[in-house]
Scaffold this active site. Structure first.
Site, PDB file in Angstrom:
ATOM      1  N   GLU A 318     -43.706 -57.634  48.064  1.00 53.36           N
ATOM      2  CA  GLU A 318     -42.902 -56.407  48.004  1.00 53.36           C
ATOM      3  C   GLU A 318     -43.309 -55.429  49.095  1.00 53.36           C
ATOM      4  O   GLU A 318     -42.454 -54.772  49.699  1.00 53.36           O
ATOM      5  CB  GLU A 318     -43.020 -55.751  46.632  1.00 53.36           C
ATOM      6  CG  GLU A 318     -42.041 -54.601  46.461  1.00 53.36           C
ATOM      7  CD  GLU A 318     -41.953 -54.073  45.041  1.00 53.36           C
ATOM      8  OE1 GLU A 318     -41.039 -53.262  44.774  1.00 53.36           O
ATOM      9  OE2 GLU A 318     -42.794 -54.465  44.201  1.00 53.36           O
ATOM     10  N   PHE A 407     -37.810 -63.451  37.159  1.00 50.71           N
ATOM     11  CA  PHE A 407     -37.904 -64.903  37.215  1.00 50.71           C
ATOM     12  C   PHE A 407     -36.512 -65.480  37.485  1.00 50.71           C
ATOM     13  O   PHE A 407     -35.514 -65.017  36.933  1.00 50.71           O
ATOM     14  CB  PHE A 407     -38.429 -65.459  35.896  1.00 50.71           C
ATOM     15  CG  PHE A 407     -39.908 -65.271  35.672  1.00 50.71           C
ATOM     16  CD1 PHE A 407     -40.722 -64.672  36.609  1.00 50.71           C
ATOM     17  CD2 PHE A 407     -40.495 -65.714  34.489  1.00 50.71           C
ATOM     18  CE1 PHE A 407     -42.075 -64.506  36.389  1.00 50.71           C
ATOM     19  CE2 PHE A 407     -41.854 -65.559  34.252  1.00 50.71           C
ATOM     20  CZ  PHE A 407     -42.638 -64.948  35.203  1.00 50.71           C
TER      21      PHE A 407
END
Length: 421
Positions: A318, A407
């Protein structure tokens, strides 16, 4: 077709930091950890024995016995947070809204896990007697049912469904609500997410993936995003609900306005079942799509509420994505992971972090990333970025960007900004 403007007129929250918005926000600003030993079940034989649970919540304070029996805990959280948000926005006043044009889109990544465990466990014990299930089993368990209950409570007949995209679920719900309103399909939508998965299957399942922190000796410091010693996320639970409303509708009824929803971006990693792309390619695309949708540039953003789960791989990818998208603007931003305090609320996490982003914009205070020590730095993370470590910071926040990744490679980014008429 000219798109309508969408604003936020109500907020509600049941979280590990408090059972209303004011308490939750105050504790977030003060860097309070919501973590502690698990009380929902005996976790003494589990690798992880702590979580960020909601405290002091009793179903009987909010529902009669018959209603409570029909609701999994995740739906109870959602309904109470929705009640707070609806009351805050004044949508429950007589004659204020056309009930046919108010919708409900509330997400869950898992839904009624506790209900599923109870019913599956019963059958395992009594299999020799033949199947016998509670008639509320299915409607308590399914991940869309919170939206259904909320709509029935108020008689709102607008768009109504749940969204499931793992930990991106409630950001997806917010973006759906935003798009439906700006396209003129609804005047207002109750949106957000709820989750209650701190039960054996949830903790055991994530333990088996080595996804959770096992820092049982120090639960309150276990979630430590962007620190070298991070060892996994801390599970959280609760609900956050927002009222999104078409601007002219809100102005016509004299509603208070917290902030404006500026845009949303979606993408897929198309890479791995559970891991983010190591270079953050999906995150890059989601953030760029959100900026384009909002008609904004990186220079317009002052704060990012990152997904920041405190996992070894996710935090690095990130940060790489933020640097790639924002360039030199990345060093002007404040960045924080409020999961360091709330834990990871799975399907509800995007809604709670959108709520924090809204409060950051309205109050010009950036909540911190707690649990970082100066000697606990990861050589793969760029610390020239301002991660707002350990203490909230005051600054003017014109606009905030909030990331949620799930996910399956699901990525969803929401941008909110100060409301200017």
């Amino acid at each position: 077709m000219e798109l309508k403007r969408v604003v936020v007129t109500g907020l509600g929250a049941i979280t590990p930091l408090g059972n209303d918005v004011a308490t939750t926000w105050e504790n977030a600003k003060n860097g309070v950890s919501g973590a502690g030993p698990i009380t929902h079940f005996d976790a003494s034989l589990f690798k992880t024995q702590f979580a960020c649970e909601v405290k002091g919540f009793k179903a009987e304070d909010h529902f009669d016995r018959r209603k409570a029996r029909q609701l999994d805990l995740y739906a109870q959280y959602a309904m109470v947070a929705a009640r707070q948000a609806v009351a805050d926005a004044g949508l429950d006043a007589e004659g204020v809204v056309d009930h046919n044009r108010v919708g409900v889109i509330v997400a869950a990544g898992i839904g009624g896990l506790h209900t599923f465990e109870e019913e599956a466990g019963y059958y395992a014990i009594n299999a020799d007697k033949g199947p016998k299930y509670n008639p509320f089993f299915i409607p308590k368990m399914i991940a869309d049912i919170a939206s259904g209950h909320i709509s029935m409570e108020y008689g709102f007949h607008g768009p109504n469904y749940g969204v499931v995209s793992a930990c991106a679920s409630s950001n997806n719900a917010i973006i759906d609500a935003f798009n439906l309103i700006r396209l003129g399909k609804a005047d207002a939508i109750i949106t957000g997410g709820a989750e209650a998965a701190i039960y054996p299957a949830g903790v055991g399942g994530f333990n088996s993936m080595h996804a959770l922190s096992t820092r049982n000796d120090s639960p309150t410091t276990a979630s430590r995003p962007f620190s070298a010693s991070r060892d996994g996320f801390v599970m959280g639970e609760g609900s956050a609900v927002l009222i999104l409303e078409e601007l002219e509708h809100a102005l016509a009824r004299g509603a208070k306005i917290y902030a404006e929803v500026a845009g949303g971006g979606l993408s897929a990693d198309a890479y791995h079942l559970t891991a983010t792309h190591p270079e953050g390619l999906g995150a890059i695309l989601a953030m760029r799509n959100a900026l384009e949708d909002a008609g904004m540039t990186t220079a317009d953003i002052d704060y990012i509420n990152v997904h920041g789960t405190s996992t070894p791989v996710g935090d690095i990818s990130e940060v790489k994505a933020i640097v790639e998208v924002f360039g030199e603007d990345a060093r002007r931003l404040n960045i924080s992971s409020t999961k360091s305090m709330t834990g990871h609320l799975l399907g509800a996490t995007g809604a709670l972090e959108a709520l924090f982003s809204i409060k950051t914009v309205t109050d010009d205070i950036v909540p911190p990333t707690i649990n970082h020590a100066d000697d606990d730095c990861d050589e793969q993370i760029d610390y020239s970025l301002n991660f707002t470590f350990n203490k909230a910071q005051k600054r003017t926040v014109r606009a905030a960007l909030s990331n949620a990744f799930g996910f399956g490679g699901h990525n969803a980014t929401v941008i909110v900004k100060k409301f200017v008429k």
